[in-house]
Motif scaffolding. Structure first.
Motif, PDB file in Angstrom:
ATOM      1  N   ALA A 224      -7.017  40.445 125.512  1.00 22.58           N
ATOM      2  CA  ALA A 224      -7.868  39.524 125.808  1.00 22.58           C
ATOM      3  C   ALA A 224      -9.096  40.177 126.729  1.00 22.58           C
ATOM      4  N   LEU A 225      -9.721  41.376 126.574  1.00 17.06           N
ATOM      5  CA  LEU A 225     -10.654  42.063 127.347  1.00 17.06           C
ATOM      6  C   LEU A 225     -11.910  41.830 126.733  1.00 17.06           C
ATOM      7  N   PHE A 226     -13.106  41.655 127.091  1.00 16.03           N
ATOM      8  CA  PHE A 226     -14.156  41.570 126.381  1.00 16.03           C
ATOM      9  C   PHE A 226     -14.496  43.071 125.776  1.00 16.03           C
ATOM     10  N   PRO A 227     -14.475  42.957 124.709  1.00 10.65           N
ATOM     11  CA  PRO A 227     -14.700  44.465 123.907  1.00 10.65           C
ATOM     12  C   PRO A 227     -16.041  45.226 124.212  1.00 10.65           C
TER      13      PRO A 227
ATOM     14  N   PHE B 278     -17.777  45.126 126.857  1.00 12.68           N
ATOM     15  CA  PHE B 278     -17.714  45.500 128.413  1.00 12.68           C
ATOM     16  C   PHE B 278     -16.805  46.808 128.576  1.00 12.68           C
ATOM     17  N   ASN B 279     -17.375  47.665 129.477  1.00 12.34           N
ATOM     18  CA  ASN B 279     -16.420  48.520 129.916  1.00 12.34           C
ATOM     19  C   ASN B 279     -15.434  47.985 130.992  1.00 12.34           C
ATOM     20  N   VAL B 280     -14.715  48.704 131.464  1.00 12.29           N
ATOM     21  CA  VAL B 280     -13.480  48.222 132.395  1.00 12.29           C
ATOM     22  C   VAL B 280     -14.232  47.671 133.677  1.00 12.29           C
ATOM     23  N   ARG B 281     -15.071  48.427 134.124  1.00 10.88           N
ATOM     24  CA  ARG B 281     -15.718  47.929 135.468  1.00 10.88           C
ATOM     25  C   ARG B 281     -16.509  46.494 135.452  1.00 10.88           C
ATOM     26  N   GLN B 282     -17.055  46.242 134.337  1.00 18.82           N
ATOM     27  CA  GLN B 282     -17.895  45.040 133.865  1.00 18.82           C
ATOM     28  C   GLN B 282     -16.525  44.008 133.551  1.00 18.82           C
ATOM     29  N   ASN B 283     -15.634  44.337 132.719  1.00 15.66           N
ATOM     30  CA  ASN B 283     -14.695  43.507 132.530  1.00 15.66           C
ATOM     31  C   ASN B 283     -13.895  42.698 134.040  1.00 15.66           C
ATOM     32  N   LEU B 284     -13.799  43.705 134.840  1.00 22.00           N
ATOM     33  CA  LEU B 284     -13.127  43.401 136.242  1.00 22.00           C
ATOM     34  C   LEU B 284     -14.388  42.583 137.162  1.00 22.00           C
ATOM     35  N   ALA B 285     -15.610  43.064 136.977  1.00 23.46           N
ATOM     36  CA  ALA B 285     -16.704  42.376 138.000  1.00 23.46           C
ATOM     37  C   ALA B 285     -16.931  41.003 137.317  1.00 23.46           C
ATOM     38  N   TYR B 286     -16.841  40.758 136.143  1.00 26.85           N
ATOM     39  CA  TYR B 286     -16.913  39.223 135.495  1.00 26.85           C
ATOM     40  C   TYR B 286     -16.267  38.192 136.162  1.00 26.85           C
ATOM     41  N   ALA B 287     -15.029  38.591 136.434  1.00 24.96           N
ATOM     42  CA  ALA B 287     -13.842  37.789 136.935  1.00 24.96           C
ATOM     43  C   ALA B 287     -14.438  37.589 138.468  1.00 24.96           C
ATOM     44  N   LEU B 288     -15.420  38.330 139.111  1.00 25.21           N
ATOM     45  CA  LEU B 288     -15.762  37.854 140.560  1.00 25.21           C
ATOM     46  C   LEU B 288     -16.260  36.335 140.517  1.00 25.21           C
ATOM     47  N   GLU B 289     -16.020  35.662 141.355  1.00 25.32           N
ATOM     48  CA  GLU B 289     -16.732  34.418 141.765  1.00 25.32           C
ATOM     49  C   GLU B 289     -18.102  34.689 142.256  1.00 25.32           C
ATOM     50  N   ARG B 290     -18.918  33.844 142.271  1.00 25.64           N
ATOM     51  CA  ARG B 290     -20.346  34.039 142.671  1.00 25.64           C
ATOM     52  C   ARG B 290     -20.498  34.749 143.997  1.00 25.64           C
TER      53      ARG B 290
ATOM     54  N   ASP C  68     -15.387  53.551 133.442  1.00 25.58           N
ATOM     55  CA  ASP C  68     -16.526  53.436 132.311  1.00 25.58           C
ATOM     56  C   ASP C  68     -16.294  53.305 130.936  1.00 25.58           C
ATOM     57  N   HIS C  69     -14.768  53.140 130.626  1.00 22.97           N
ATOM     58  CA  HIS C  69     -14.386  53.270 129.121  1.00 22.97           C
ATOM     59  C   HIS C  69     -14.392  51.861 128.845  1.00 22.97           C
ATOM     60  N   LYS C  70     -14.629  51.460 127.503  1.00 26.52           N
ATOM     61  CA  LYS C  70     -14.648  50.372 126.601  1.00 26.52           C
ATOM     62  C   LYS C  70     -13.215  50.076 126.422  1.00 26.52           C
ATOM     63  N   PRO C  71     -12.645  48.852 126.103  1.00 34.50           N
ATOM     64  CA  PRO C  71     -11.433  48.523 126.047  1.00 34.50           C
ATOM     65  C   PRO C  71     -10.884  49.217 124.760  1.00 34.50           C
ATOM     66  N   ALA C  72     -11.502  49.364 123.685  1.00 32.14           N
ATOM     67  CA  ALA C  72     -10.969  50.072 122.513  1.00 32.14           C
ATOM     68  C   ALA C  72     -10.663  51.561 122.570  1.00 32.14           C
ATOM     69  N   THR C  73     -11.284  52.046 123.669  1.00 31.42           N
ATOM     70  CA  THR C  73     -11.024  53.604 123.977  1.00 31.42           C
ATOM     71  C   THR C  73      -9.560  53.671 124.496  1.00 31.42           C
ATOM     72  N   LEU C  74      -9.138  52.673 125.050  1.00 30.43           N
ATOM     73  CA  LEU C  74      -7.721  52.685 125.950  1.00 30.43           C
ATOM     74  C   LEU C  74      -6.555  52.645 125.122  1.00 30.43           C
ATOM     75  N   SER C  75      -5.476  52.944 125.790  1.00 29.46           N
ATOM     76  CA  SER C  75      -4.019  52.587 125.194  1.00 29.46           C
ATOM     77  C   SER C  75      -3.689  51.068 125.681  1.00 29.46           C
ATOM     78  N   GLY C  76      -2.653  50.724 124.726  1.00 31.91           N
ATOM     79  CA  GLY C  76      -2.438  49.313 125.032  1.00 31.91           C
ATOM     80  C   GLY C  76      -1.732  49.012 126.397  1.00 31.91           C
ATOM     81  N   GLY C  77      -1.232  50.202 126.880  1.00 32.49           N
ATOM     82  CA  GLY C  77      -0.670  50.065 128.588  1.00 32.49           C
ATOM     83  C   GLY C  77      -1.834  49.864 129.589  1.00 32.49           C
TER      84      GLY C  77
END
Ligand code: ATP
Length: 286
Positions: free
Chosen positions: A90-93, A95-107, A128-137
């Motif tokens: 359930a990652l945002f496809p 967004f890269n990893v940094r953006q996926n994590l930063a999105y969860a920060l509170e304001r 800097d990777h997008k989810p589709a380029t990462l392994s399942g783990g």
């Protein structure tokens, strides 16, 4: 301390089923829930997360009351401060990893905790990777880190590793244990894998047809095993060689345990001291 008292009528394939759960979880515990398919494990997690409404009950988390149907208190999911990780990442496809994590920060939340998480979960080189380029783990490591960005009071893991191959599973177990301990989390892990939960959990509860099997006290796996979660060392007291693996009886601290170990670990003999990595042993007869 988390205090849970919930009742919910569910509709199973065999007809109506009452889910009735009373449970206390001490702060910092890693509680594992196991039970057959359809017994109500996911429903319990969904009620804790505020994603399913019980007919009646209470959820108290430290000094906070998240739910009290008698007082019409029912905090929405966003206010409950839970971390959720399911089997699918359930990652945002886009967004890269940094953006996926930063999105969860509170304001107004500072980013230093995010930096700690990136280090503990060893995600620096993936930012800097997008989810589709990462392994399942790797994706599940990001999902786990994202669930922890807001420092949740309760981390809910619903079979988070079941889509991964055994080796990746073992590695992710180590990461889960590491964040659970580093950030002193209170965690509920649903898993069907008995050796996984024995290895990871402080306490194990079994649910069957909507009820806890034991009185809510549950079962405590041998301490030595939890401590040996990543590496196990002991003396072989009995050994049987099968086609692909050894069945071992090992004395570990002051307990005897039975393990299955693949032949590829090398030649083993009775009396020998062994040190095994987590992905080289499985509990037998649990
Ligand atoms: N919103 C709902 N209303 C009524 N019944 C439901 C609802 N959601 C799920 N159920 C039923 O409740 C039962 C328990 O489902 P649940 O997903 O909690 O089981 P589980 O123990 O997590 O199973 P599994 O291990 O297969 O994931 C199932 O029979 C399901 O069909």
């Amino acid at each position: 301390m988390i205090r849970i008292d919930l009742r919910k009528s569910l509709l199973s394939g065999h007809g109506p089923m009452d889910l009735t759960i009373q449970l206390e979880i001490p702060k910092g515990e890693l509680l594992a829930l196991s039970g057959p398919s359809g017994s109500g494990k996911t429903s319990l997690l969904r009620m804790l997360a505020g994603l399913m409404q019980p007919e009646s009950g209470q959820i108290l988390v430290d000094e906070e009351c998240w739910l009290d149907t008698s007082k019409k208190i029912n905090w929405p999911t966003q206010k409950r401060n839970i971390g959720l990780v399911f089997q699918d990442y359930a990652l945002f496809p886009h967004f890269n990893v940094r953006q996926n994590l930063a999105y969860a920060l509170e304001r107004d939340q500072r980013a230093d905790h995010l930096q700690d998480l990136i280090e503990v979960m060893e995600l620096q080189h993936l930012l800097d990777h997008k989810p589709a380029t990462l392994s399942g783990g790797q994706q599940q490591r990001v999902a786990l880190a994202r669930a922890l960005v807001r420092k949740p009071k309760l981390l809910l893991l619903d079979e988070p590793l079941s889509a991964l191959d055994p080796e990746m599973r073992h590695r992710l177990q180590a990461y889960i244990l590491r964040v659970h301990r580093t950030f002193a989390l209170t965690t509920i892990l649903v898993s069907h894998d008995q050796s996984e939960i024995t290895r990871m959990a402080d306490r194990i509860l079994h649910i069957q047809e909507g009820h806890l099997l034991e009185d809510a006290a549950g079962y405590y796996p041998p301490k030595a095993l939890s401590e040996a979660s990543l590496q196990l060392s002991g003396r072989i007291v009995d050994l049987k060689k099968e086609n692909t693996h050894y069945l071992l009886r090992v004395s570990l601290h002051d307990q005897l345990i039975e393990l299955s170990v693949p032949l590829r670990v090398g030649i083993l003999e009775v009396g020998q001291e062994i040190i095994l990595e987590a992905d080289h042993w499985h509990l037998k007869n649990f």
